[in-house]
Motif scaffolding. Structure first.
Motif, short mmCIF file in Angstrom:
data_model
loop_
_atom_site.label_atom_id
_atom_site.label_comp_id
_atom_site.label_asym_id
_atom_site.label_seq_id
_atom_site.Cartn_x
_atom_site.Cartn_y
_atom_site.Cartn_z
N LEU A 58 0.83 -1.20 0.00
CA LEU A 58 0.00 0.00 0.00
C LEU A 58 0.87 1.25 0.00
O LEU A 58 0.61 2.22 -0.74
CB LEU A 58 -0.92 0.01 1.23
CG LEU A 58 -2.17 -0.87 1.16
CD1 LEU A 58 -2.83 -0.94 2.54
CD2 LEU A 58 -3.17 -0.33 0.14
N ALA A 59 1.90 1.25 0.83
CA ALA A 59 2.80 2.41 0.92
C ALA A 59 3.49 2.65 -0.42
O ALA A 59 3.59 3.80 -0.87
CB ALA A 59 3.84 2.18 2.02
N ASP A 60 3.94 1.58 -1.07
CA ASP A 60 4.62 1.72 -2.36
C ASP A 60 3.67 2.24 -3.44
O ASP A 60 4.02 3.10 -4.25
CB ASP A 60 5.22 0.39 -2.79
CG ASP A 60 6.41 -0.03 -1.94
OD1 ASP A 60 6.98 0.85 -1.26
OD2 ASP A 60 6.75 -1.23 -1.95
N ALA A 61 2.44 1.70 -3.44
CA ALA A 61 1.45 2.11 -4.44
C ALA A 61 1.06 3.58 -4.25
O ALA A 61 0.93 4.33 -5.22
CB ALA A 61 0.21 1.22 -4.34
N LEU A 62 0.92 3.99 -3.01
CA LEU A 62 0.57 5.39 -2.72
C LEU A 62 1.71 6.32 -3.10
O LEU A 62 1.49 7.41 -3.65
CB LEU A 62 0.24 5.55 -1.24
CG LEU A 62 -1.16 5.11 -0.82
CD1 LEU A 62 -1.25 4.97 0.69
CD2 LEU A 62 -2.20 6.11 -1.32
N SER A 63 2.94 5.90 -2.83
CA SER A 63 4.10 6.71 -3.17
C SER A 63 4.16 6.95 -4.67
O SER A 63 4.39 8.07 -5.14
CB SER A 63 5.37 6.04 -2.67
OG SER A 63 6.50 6.85 -2.93
N ALA A 64 3.93 5.89 -5.45
CA ALA A 64 3.95 6.01 -6.91
C ALA A 64 2.81 6.89 -7.40
O ALA A 64 2.99 7.73 -8.30
CB ALA A 64 3.86 4.62 -7.54
N TYR A 65 1.64 6.73 -6.80
CA TYR A 65 0.46 7.49 -7.23
C TYR A 65 0.63 8.98 -6.91
O TYR A 65 0.37 9.85 -7.77
CB TYR A 65 -0.77 6.95 -6.51
CG TYR A 65 -2.07 7.62 -6.91
CD1 TYR A 65 -2.86 7.09 -7.93
CD2 TYR A 65 -2.53 8.77 -6.26
CE1 TYR A 65 -4.05 7.68 -8.29
CE2 TYR A 65 -3.71 9.37 -6.61
CZ TYR A 65 -4.47 8.83 -7.64
OH TYR A 65 -5.65 9.44 -8.00
#
Length: 388
Positions: A58-65
């Motif tokens: 989740l943290a990685d996906a949010l960072s990319a988004y």
């Protein structure tokens, strides 16, 4: 004894803040959050596959988004003017330190993860992470500001139309907008903008290309909405000039007519000397007339505030003054026209339309007074909360 509003604001800020040292890097901030908070951010940003992700994913996906310039653009374009000004401040400053910073001013950014708040050593800090600042700089905020301004004007027209007319077809609103602007807007664009406003919590509804004020539409089923929209094509709409029309974008605004002035002066001079109380009375009587409330509803506004009729003569004078206010109030049922205007246009029988106050059965909407507590439970007056 009422609690200090400043302390209430500080407490609300702290509830949404990360307790501990201030962090400025996005990956570090995201890793410090609970999975529940990360899931909430992912939901708001509509990140696909979020329900199956672990905390680190989740943290990685949010960072990319959140570092995608195009995604940032879509988030900032729906901000209002005050939020845009705050966005520019976040871009320039390392952080904003203000324990009493109104949560509503930065909640849009906080909910999407563009900014984070920290409470450290008794102080509240709100900041935009470095990586998001870098991504935001790529979308060219200066160039985007013009597009943002154009969208704000469209938002204002939608809000003003919902406030002044109660219900209006998008085709008609497009005609009004384009008649007052060199740069035309389409029905599809207005529908998109109305949808964005609804997502931001604006008290409006869009159904089958018809725009409704939330006062009128909340709780109504589809058949009721169709009923409210009947006859719109045949109605003559009151269309003020651009400056006057946009005043209605403020949901607390109304035209202070000579008839309202006269009623207010009479009440102050003969019934109640509390100026603020009488101003609230006039405010809610105007709204009640806008939605075609009954005589009893108008009288109830006095009774709610314990403003008594001292003599039968007073009562008769008040009823006469209320009738004049009613006849000269811009009504949703009349597409913004007053009964006096319709009479002059020969669209209402002077013997039947004027002076008479409607019965209970003619009410078109249930009313929440502008000065009553907002139904959302915020503790604010409706006009300062969801009535905006």
């Amino acid at each position: 004894m009422l609690e200090d509003p400043r302390l209430q604001m500080e407490e609300r800020n702290i509830q949404h803040a990360i307790i501990g040292d201030v962090m400025t890097r996005l990956p570090e901030i995201l890793q410090s959050l609970t999975k529940s908070r990360l899931s909430s951010l992912a939901t708001v940003n509509q990140i696909s596959g979020r329900s199956k992700m672990k905390k680190e994913e989740l943290a990685d996906a949010l960072s990319a988004y959140l570092t995608d310039p195009e995604q940032l653009k879509s988030i900032v374009l729906v901000t209002d003017a005050d939020e845009w000004a705050l966005l520019e401040k976040f871009m320039k400053e390392p952080s904003i330190q203000d324990n009493e910073l109104p949560l509503g001013q930065y909640s849009h950014f906080l909910e999407h993860g563009l900014v984070f708040s920290f409470f450290s050593e008794g102080k509240l800090y709100v900041l935009m992470p470095e990586e998001i600042k870098a991504a935001a700089s790529q979308i060219g905020l200066s160039e985007l500001k013009q597009e943002h301004g154009s969208k704000q004007v469209a938002y204002e027209y939608i809000a003003a139309a919902a406030h002044l007319y109660g219900v209006i077809k998008l085709d008609k609103l497009v005609h009004i907008f384009n008649s007052q602007h060199n740069e035309a807007v389409t029905k599809e664009e207005l529908a998109k903008y109305a949808g964005e406003m609804i997502e931001r919590g604006q008290n409006i509804l869009l159904h089958d290309d018809v725009l409704y004020n939330g006062f009128m539409a909340n709780g109504a089923d589809e058949s009721k909405l169709v009923e409210l929209a009947e006859g719109l094509d045949s109605k003559s709409f009151y269309v003020p000039d651009k400056e006057e029309l946009l005043r209605y974008a403020d949901m607390g605004y109304f035209e202070m007519t000579p008839q309202l002035d006269e009623l207010q002066a009479f009440v102050l001079n003969n019934m109640c000397s509390d100026k603020e109380l009488v101003e609230y009375l006039i405010d809610d009587i105007q709204l009640a007339c806008t939605i075609k409330s009954s005589m009893q509803d108008l009288i109830n506004e006095f009774e709610k505030r314990k403003i008594a009729f001292k003599t039968p003569v007073h009562a008769q004078q008040i009823i006469s003054l209320l009738a004049e206010v009613y006849n000269n109030t811009r009504m949703w049922a009349n597409a913004g026209h007053t009964l006096v205007e319709l009479s002059m246009m020969n669209e209402v029988d002077p013997q039947k339309g004027l002076v008479r106050l409607v019965d209970h059965t003619e009410n078109v909407v249930s009313k929440v007074g502008r000065n009553e507590p907002c139904p959302c439970g915020s503790g604010l007056k409706y006009k300062k909360c969801h009535g905006k």
